[in-house]
Write a protein that holds these residues in place. Structure first.
Motif, mmCIF file in Angstrom:
data_model
loop_
_atom_site.group_PDB
_atom_site.id
_atom_site.type_symbol
_atom_site.label_atom_id
_atom_site.label_comp_id
_atom_site.label_asym_id
_atom_site.label_seq_id
_atom_site.Cartn_x
_atom_site.Cartn_y
_atom_site.Cartn_z
ATOM 1 N N VAL A 45 0.835 -1.203 0.000
ATOM 2 C CA VAL A 45 0.000 0.000 0.000
ATOM 3 C C VAL A 45 0.869 1.252 0.000
ATOM 4 O O VAL A 45 0.625 2.205 -0.745
ATOM 5 N N ASP A 46 1.920 1.249 0.839
ATOM 6 C CA ASP A 46 2.800 2.417 0.921
ATOM 7 C C ASP A 46 3.460 2.721 -0.418
ATOM 8 O O ASP A 46 3.722 3.879 -0.752
ATOM 9 N N ASN A 47 3.741 1.682 -1.194
ATOM 10 C CA ASN A 47 4.397 1.852 -2.491
ATOM 11 C C ASN A 47 3.404 1.801 -3.658
ATOM 12 O O ASN A 47 3.798 1.611 -4.809
ATOM 13 N N GLY A 48 2.135 1.943 -3.341
ATOM 14 C CA GLY A 48 1.097 1.826 -4.352
ATOM 15 C C GLY A 48 1.052 3.008 -5.309
ATOM 16 O O GLY A 48 1.743 4.015 -5.134
ATOM 17 N N SER A 49 0.198 2.873 -6.309
ATOM 18 C CA SER A 49 0.054 3.909 -7.335
ATOM 19 C C SER A 49 -0.679 5.136 -6.783
ATOM 20 O O SER A 49 -1.340 5.077 -5.738
ATOM 21 N N ASN A 50 -0.570 6.233 -7.509
ATOM 22 C CA ASN A 50 -1.275 7.457 -7.149
ATOM 23 C C ASN A 50 -2.776 7.256 -7.396
ATOM 24 O O ASN A 50 -3.175 6.779 -8.461
ATOM 25 N N PRO A 51 -3.629 7.600 -6.413
ATOM 26 C CA PRO A 51 -5.079 7.421 -6.599
ATOM 27 C C PRO A 51 -5.665 8.184 -7.776
ATOM 28 O O PRO A 51 -6.782 7.886 -8.214
ATOM 29 N N ASP A 52 -4.929 9.167 -8.296
ATOM 30 C CA ASP A 52 -5.405 9.894 -9.474
ATOM 31 C C ASP A 52 -5.603 8.960 -10.674
ATOM 32 O O ASP A 52 -6.415 9.239 -11.561
ATOM 33 N N VAL A 53 -4.864 7.857 -10.686
ATOM 34 C CA VAL A 53 -5.023 6.869 -11.758
ATOM 35 C C VAL A 53 -6.440 6.306 -11.734
ATOM 36 O O VAL A 53 -7.079 6.117 -12.778
ATOM 37 N N MET A 54 -6.945 6.045 -10.528
ATOM 38 C CA MET A 54 -8.318 5.548 -10.384
ATOM 39 C C MET A 54 -9.317 6.607 -10.815
ATOM 40 O O MET A 54 -10.340 6.310 -11.443
ATOM 41 N N ALA A 55 -9.043 7.865 -10.460
ATOM 42 C CA ALA A 55 -9.949 8.957 -10.822
ATOM 43 C C ALA A 55 -10.116 9.055 -12.339
ATOM 44 O O ALA A 55 -11.236 9.188 -12.846
ATOM 45 N N LYS A 56 -9.007 8.953 -13.045
ATOM 46 C CA LYS A 56 -9.062 9.029 -14.513
ATOM 47 C C LYS A 56 -9.791 7.822 -15.103
ATOM 48 O O LYS A 56 -10.530 7.951 -16.085
ATOM 49 N N ALA A 57 -9.601 6.649 -14.481
ATOM 50 C CA ALA A 57 -10.287 5.446 -14.958
ATOM 51 C C ALA A 57 -11.789 5.556 -14.760
ATOM 52 O O ALA A 57 -12.581 5.190 -15.647
ATOM 53 N N VAL A 58 -12.210 6.084 -13.619
ATOM 54 C CA VAL A 58 -13.638 6.249 -13.342
ATOM 55 C C VAL A 58 -14.256 7.271 -14.287
ATOM 56 O O VAL A 58 -15.361 7.065 -14.804
ATOM 57 N N PHE A 59 -13.552 8.358 -14.542
ATOM 58 C CA PHE A 59 -14.040 9.361 -15.505
ATOM 59 C C PHE A 59 -14.260 8.729 -16.875
ATOM 60 O O PHE A 59 -15.274 8.969 -17.531
ATOM 61 N N LYS A 60 -13.322 7.904 -17.293
ATOM 62 C CA LYS A 60 -13.432 7.235 -18.590
ATOM 63 C C LYS A 60 -14.654 6.313 -18.628
ATOM 64 O O LYS A 60 -15.360 6.232 -19.636
ATOM 65 N N ILE A 61 -14.909 5.624 -17.509
ATOM 66 C CA ILE A 61 -16.085 4.747 -17.432
ATOM 67 C C ILE A 61 -17.370 5.570 -17.551
ATOM 68 O O ILE A 61 -18.304 5.195 -18.269
ATOM 69 N N ILE A 62 -17.421 6.690 -16.848
ATOM 70 C CA ILE A 62 -18.604 7.557 -16.893
ATOM 71 C C ILE A 62 -18.873 8.035 -18.327
ATOM 72 O O ILE A 62 -20.028 8.139 -18.754
ATOM 73 N N GLU A 63 -17.813 8.295 -19.070
ATOM 74 C CA GLU A 63 -17.942 8.798 -20.438
ATOM 75 C C GLU A 63 -18.206 7.684 -21.457
ATOM 76 O O GLU A 63 -18.420 7.966 -22.635
ATOM 77 N N THR A 64 -18.178 6.431 -21.004
ATOM 78 C CA THR A 64 -18.412 5.298 -21.900
ATOM 79 C C THR A 64 -19.912 5.006 -21.992
ATOM 80 O O THR A 64 -20.565 4.799 -20.963
ATOM 81 N N PRO A 65 -20.487 4.989 -23.193
ATOM 82 C CA PRO A 65 -21.936 4.773 -23.328
ATOM 83 C C PRO A 65 -22.420 3.442 -22.752
ATOM 84 O O PRO A 65 -23.472 3.383 -22.115
ATOM 85 N N ASN A 66 -21.663 2.385 -22.966
ATOM 86 C CA ASN A 66 -22.047 1.063 -22.464
ATOM 87 C C ASN A 66 -20.868 0.424 -21.733
ATOM 88 O O ASN A 66 -20.086 -0.324 -22.337
ATOM 89 N N PRO A 67 -20.745 0.707 -20.430
ATOM 90 C CA PRO A 67 -19.602 0.180 -19.675
ATOM 91 C C PRO A 67 -19.571 -1.348 -19.652
ATOM 92 O O PRO A 67 -20.603 -2.007 -19.709
ATOM 93 N N LYS A 68 -18.352 -1.868 -19.545
ATOM 94 C CA LYS A 68 -18.164 -3.304 -19.414
ATOM 95 C C LYS A 68 -18.662 -3.770 -18.042
ATOM 96 O O LYS A 68 -19.007 -2.962 -17.177
ATOM 97 N N VAL A 69 -18.673 -5.082 -17.851
ATOM 98 C CA VAL A 69 -19.091 -5.643 -16.556
ATOM 99 C C VAL A 69 -18.014 -5.400 -15.502
ATOM 100 O O VAL A 69 -18.300 -5.025 -14.372
ATOM 101 N N HIS A 70 -16.766 -5.612 -15.878
ATOM 102 C CA HIS A 70 -15.646 -5.506 -14.941
ATOM 103 C C HIS A 70 -14.526 -4.651 -15.512
ATOM 104 O O HIS A 70 -14.208 -4.754 -16.697
ATOM 105 N N TYR A 71 -13.933 -3.832 -14.644
ATOM 106 C CA TYR A 71 -12.715 -3.098 -14.971
ATOM 107 C C TYR A 71 -11.684 -3.376 -13.873
ATOM 108 O O TYR A 71 -12.040 -3.525 -12.702
ATOM 109 N N LYS A 72 -10.423 -3.439 -14.260
ATOM 110 C CA LYS A 72 -9.332 -3.590 -13.296
ATOM 111 C C LYS A 72 -8.355 -2.439 -13.486
ATOM 112 O O LYS A 72 -7.988 -2.113 -14.619
#
Length: 267
Positions: free
Chosen positions: A209-236
């Motif tokens: 966790v201490d060496n984990g990625s910047n949470p901004d990566v998740m923010a950008k991924a969620v924004f992309k999902i919101i902008e997707t007309p038909n989201p997939k079932v699962h994202y990683k």
């Protein structure tokens, strides 16, 4: 018209990063916390909500509907970590973790579905975990709670499709947040048969966790999902090897995969 976004557990970590990013993109964002008075300088409004308490969920949802007239996107981000040998974790703590990670999101979904049906549309994003794709040693309860949310989302998607309401999971790997500080740790007992392997695994998990990625990566991924007309079932979302571990679980024999995990955790 700006979309109205409702994010649970948005006072810190991934939830806060998502909220701030979406505000910059022009969304109307409402976040939640059990102690909103601590976050008066937040870039978006923080409402009081405890996912274990249904009345606080309904109060927050109704307040947003009264103010905005709609809720377009719900992000079920509130969650809690838990570690320990399953044998030694008090049963009340196991139930409490499922109340937060599984039953809490279901309560939120049930609270927003009537409004989304009324407005003939909406998107629900459930934040799960890559840990939910495998039973991790000394994180078994956490893995199980997140796996349960992954699976129930699959069923929910099909049930709400006729109402033009979409739902998806996004499973993060390790991100640099305060989840390790806030999770329940079963104590390291001197007379426990698990003392050494659990202690070693706990140190390894905290380092991830201490060496984990910047949470901004998740923010950008969620924004992309919101902008997707038909989201997939699962994202990683996470480091390549974390995501690849899910692929390996699909293709390797069970005992081979188990051996890989045990080698990774030095068990």
């Amino acid at each position: 018209m700006s979309k109205v976004v409702f994010i649970t557990g948005a006072s810190s970590g991934i939830g806060k990063s998502i909220g701030e990013f979406l505000v910059e993109k022009g969304f109307i964002v409402y976040g939640t916390s059990r102690n909103p008075e601590k976050y008066k300088n937040s870039k978006f409004l923080i409402l009081e909500l405890d996912v274990k308490k249904e009345e606080t969920i309904l109060e927050s949802v109704n307040a947003i509907i009264k103010k905005e007239g709609r809720i377009d996107v719900v992000i079920n981000n509130a969650g809690a970590g838990i570690t320990g040998p399953i044998e030694e974790i008090p049963h009340d703590e196991i139930k409490a973790n499922f109340d937060t990670n599984f039953f809490g999101p279901i309560k939120v979904i049930k609270a927003v579905l009537p409004q989304m049906r009324k407005q003939n549309g909406g998107l629900i994003i459930n934040v799960t975990s890559i840990a939910g794709y495998m039973g991790l040693p000394y994180r078994g309860v956490y893995s199980a709670s997140k796996a349960a949310l992954e699976i129930i989302t699959e069923a929910f998607r099909m049930e709400i499709k006729d109402f033009n309401i979409k739902m998806t999971n996004v499973a993060p790997g390790d991100f640099a947040t305060n989840i390790a500080a806030g999770r329940y740790h079963a104590p390291l007992l001197d007379d426990s048969p698990y003392k050494k392997p659990y202690g070693d695994t706990l140190n390894l998990m905290n380092a991830h966790v201490d060496n984990g990625s910047n949470p901004d990566v998740m923010a950008k991924a969620v924004f992309k999902i919101i902008e997707t007309p038909n989201p997939k079932v699962h994202y990683k979302v996470g480091e390549f090897m974390q995501k690849f571990s899910i692929v390996l679980k699909r293709i390797l024999p069970d005992k081979v995969y188990e051996k890989l995990l045990m080698n990774h955790y030095k068990l």
